[in-house]
Design a protein around this motif. Structure first.
Motif, PDB file in Angstrom:
ATOM      1  N   ASP A 214      77.974  -3.969  -0.929  1.00 53.20           N
ATOM      2  CA  ASP A 214      77.618  -2.885  -1.840  1.00 53.20           C
ATOM      3  C   ASP A 214      76.192  -3.051  -2.347  1.00 53.20           C
ATOM      4  N   MET A 215      75.805  -4.278  -2.650  1.00 51.02           N
ATOM      5  CA  MET A 215      74.448  -4.534  -3.136  1.00 51.02           C
ATOM      6  C   MET A 215      73.411  -4.160  -2.072  1.00 51.02           C
ATOM      7  N   ILE A 216      73.662  -4.545  -0.840  1.00 47.09           N
ATOM      8  CA  ILE A 216      72.719  -4.265   0.240  1.00 47.09           C
ATOM      9  C   ILE A 216      72.591  -2.771   0.479  1.00 47.09           C
ATOM     10  N   LEU A 217      73.705  -2.062   0.490  1.00 52.40           N
ATOM     11  CA  LEU A 217      73.670  -0.620   0.727  1.00 52.40           C
ATOM     12  C   LEU A 217      73.059   0.130  -0.440  1.00 52.40           C
ATOM     13  N   SER A 218      73.347  -0.287  -1.663  1.00 50.00           N
ATOM     14  CA  SER A 218      72.856   0.450  -2.827  1.00 50.00           C
ATOM     15  C   SER A 218      71.341   0.381  -2.964  1.00 50.00           C
ATOM     16  N   VAL A 219      70.717  -0.670  -2.480  1.00 53.06           N
ATOM     17  CA  VAL A 219      69.256  -0.759  -2.535  1.00 53.06           C
ATOM     18  C   VAL A 219      68.633   0.379  -1.720  1.00 53.06           C
ATOM     19  N   GLY A 220      69.102   0.574  -0.517  1.00 52.14           N
ATOM     20  CA  GLY A 220      68.564   1.639   0.332  1.00 52.14           C
ATOM     21  C   GLY A 220      68.884   3.025  -0.190  1.00 52.14           C
ATOM     22  N   VAL A 221      70.099   3.218  -0.670  1.00 56.68           N
ATOM     23  CA  VAL A 221      70.504   4.526  -1.177  1.00 56.68           C
ATOM     24  C   VAL A 221      69.704   4.883  -2.422  1.00 56.68           C
ATOM     25  N   THR A 222      69.485   3.938  -3.302  1.00 60.29           N
ATOM     26  CA  THR A 222      68.717   4.195  -4.518  1.00 60.29           C
ATOM     27  C   THR A 222      67.277   4.559  -4.182  1.00 60.29           C
ATOM     28  N   PHE A 223      66.681   3.849  -3.254  1.00 58.09           N
ATOM     29  CA  PHE A 223      65.310   4.153  -2.850  1.00 58.09           C
ATOM     30  C   PHE A 223      65.221   5.553  -2.256  1.00 58.09           C
ATOM     31  N   ALA A 224      66.130   5.879  -1.356  1.00 58.70           N
ATOM     32  CA  ALA A 224      66.098   7.190  -0.705  1.00 58.70           C
ATOM     33  C   ALA A 224      66.357   8.310  -1.703  1.00 58.70           C
ATOM     34  N   ALA A 225      67.281   8.109  -2.627  1.00 57.62           N
ATOM     35  CA  ALA A 225      67.585   9.141  -3.620  1.00 57.62           C
ATOM     36  C   ALA A 225      66.378   9.416  -4.503  1.00 57.62           C
ATOM     37  N   GLY A 226      65.638   8.391  -4.839  1.00 58.44           N
ATOM     38  CA  GLY A 226      64.439   8.575  -5.654  1.00 58.44           C
ATOM     39  C   GLY A 226      63.376   9.394  -4.946  1.00 58.44           C
ATOM     40  N   VAL A 227      63.169   9.115  -3.681  1.00 58.87           N
ATOM     41  CA  VAL A 227      62.158   9.848  -2.921  1.00 58.87           C
ATOM     42  C   VAL A 227      62.599  11.284  -2.677  1.00 58.87           C
TER      43      VAL A 227
ATOM     44  N   LEU B 251      63.435   8.611   6.318  1.00 59.55           N
ATOM     45  CA  LEU B 251      63.944   7.498   5.529  1.00 59.55           C
ATOM     46  C   LEU B 251      65.292   7.001   6.027  1.00 59.55           C
ATOM     47  N   TRP B 252      66.025   7.842   6.705  1.00 57.27           N
ATOM     48  CA  TRP B 252      67.373   7.491   7.133  1.00 57.27           C
ATOM     49  C   TRP B 252      67.373   6.280   8.063  1.00 57.27           C
ATOM     50  N   ALA B 253      66.511   6.277   9.054  1.00 59.91           N
ATOM     51  CA  ALA B 253      66.530   5.199  10.056  1.00 59.91           C
ATOM     52  C   ALA B 253      66.266   3.819   9.449  1.00 59.91           C
ATOM     53  N   PRO B 254      65.196   3.625   8.661  1.00 58.22           N
ATOM     54  CA  PRO B 254      64.987   2.286   8.099  1.00 58.22           C
ATOM     55  C   PRO B 254      66.081   1.867   7.121  1.00 58.22           C
ATOM     56  N   ILE B 255      66.628   2.827   6.381  1.00 53.63           N
ATOM     57  CA  ILE B 255      67.660   2.486   5.408  1.00 53.63           C
ATOM     58  C   ILE B 255      68.960   2.096   6.117  1.00 53.63           C
ATOM     59  N   MET B 256      69.252   2.665   7.264  1.00 52.47           N
ATOM     60  CA  MET B 256      70.473   2.316   7.992  1.00 52.47           C
ATOM     61  C   MET B 256      70.393   0.926   8.607  1.00 52.47           C
ATOM     62  N   VAL B 257      69.214   0.356   8.688  1.00 50.05           N
ATOM     63  CA  VAL B 257      69.080  -1.010   9.191  1.00 50.05           C
ATOM     64  C   VAL B 257      69.759  -1.988   8.231  1.00 50.05           C
ATOM     65  N   LEU B 258      69.697  -1.690   6.919  1.00 48.53           N
ATOM     66  CA  LEU B 258      70.295  -2.609   5.939  1.00 48.53           C
ATOM     67  C   LEU B 258      71.777  -2.834   6.180  1.00 48.53           C
ATOM     68  N   PRO B 259      72.622  -1.773   6.229  1.00 48.75           N
ATOM     69  CA  PRO B 259      74.039  -2.057   6.453  1.00 48.75           C
ATOM     70  C   PRO B 259      74.346  -2.585   7.847  1.00 48.75           C
ATOM     71  N   LEU B 260      73.566  -2.170   8.836  1.00 54.24           N
ATOM     72  CA  LEU B 260      73.826  -2.628  10.199  1.00 54.24           C
ATOM     73  C   LEU B 260      73.478  -4.104  10.383  1.00 54.24           C
ATOM     74  N   GLN B 261      72.541  -4.593   9.600  1.00 54.21           N
ATOM     75  CA  GLN B 261      72.134  -5.993   9.682  1.00 54.21           C
ATOM     76  C   GLN B 261      72.630  -6.782   8.473  1.00 54.21           C
ATOM     77  N   GLY B 262      73.666  -6.277   7.815  1.00 47.27           N
ATOM     78  CA  GLY B 262      74.161  -6.885   6.587  1.00 47.27           C
ATOM     79  C   GLY B 262      74.576  -8.333   6.735  1.00 47.27           C
ATOM     80  N   GLN B 263      75.235  -8.665   7.831  1.00 40.77           N
ATOM     81  CA  GLN B 263      75.687 -10.044   8.022  1.00 40.77           C
ATOM     82  C   GLN B 263      74.497 -10.996   8.095  1.00 40.77           C
ATOM     83  N   GLN B 264      73.467 -10.621   8.836  1.00 40.98           N
ATOM     84  CA  GLN B 264      72.293 -11.482   8.945  1.00 40.98           C
ATOM     85  C   GLN B 264      71.571 -11.605   7.602  1.00 40.98           C
TER      86      GLN B 264
END
Length: 75
Positions: A8-21, A50-63
């Motif tokens: 949730d922490m990893i995903l919320s960082v990207g969502v918050t950034f995108a929502a602001g922009v 913004l969608w593509a870079p933000i989707m990297v966060l959840p896809l690479q969450g384990q790493q």
């Protein structure tokens, strides 16, 4: 539970950034009135770009979680 909190922490960082922009589109469209179509179109392009870079966060969450030093069982 810890894994869900970290994800949730990893995903919320990207969502918050995108929502602001993207939230800037509404006032721009209202101010431009006649040119609102252009503002909305630019807002949609911003959302798409913004969608593509933000989707990297959840896809690479384990790493990311492993790089933060958490146990592999949590990741």
């Amino acid at each position: 539970m810890a894994a869900a909190a970290l994800a949730d922490m990893i995903l919320s960082v990207g969502v918050t950034f995108a929502a602001g922009v993207i939230s800037a589109v509404g006032p721009l469209a209202a101010q431009a009135c006649g040119a609102a179509e252009r503002s909305v179109r630019m807002g949609l392009w911003a959302a798409i770009l913004l969608w593509a870079p933000i989707m990297v966060l959840p896809l690479q969450g384990q790493q990311i979680v492993l790089a933060l030093g958490h146990e592999p069982a949590i990741a």
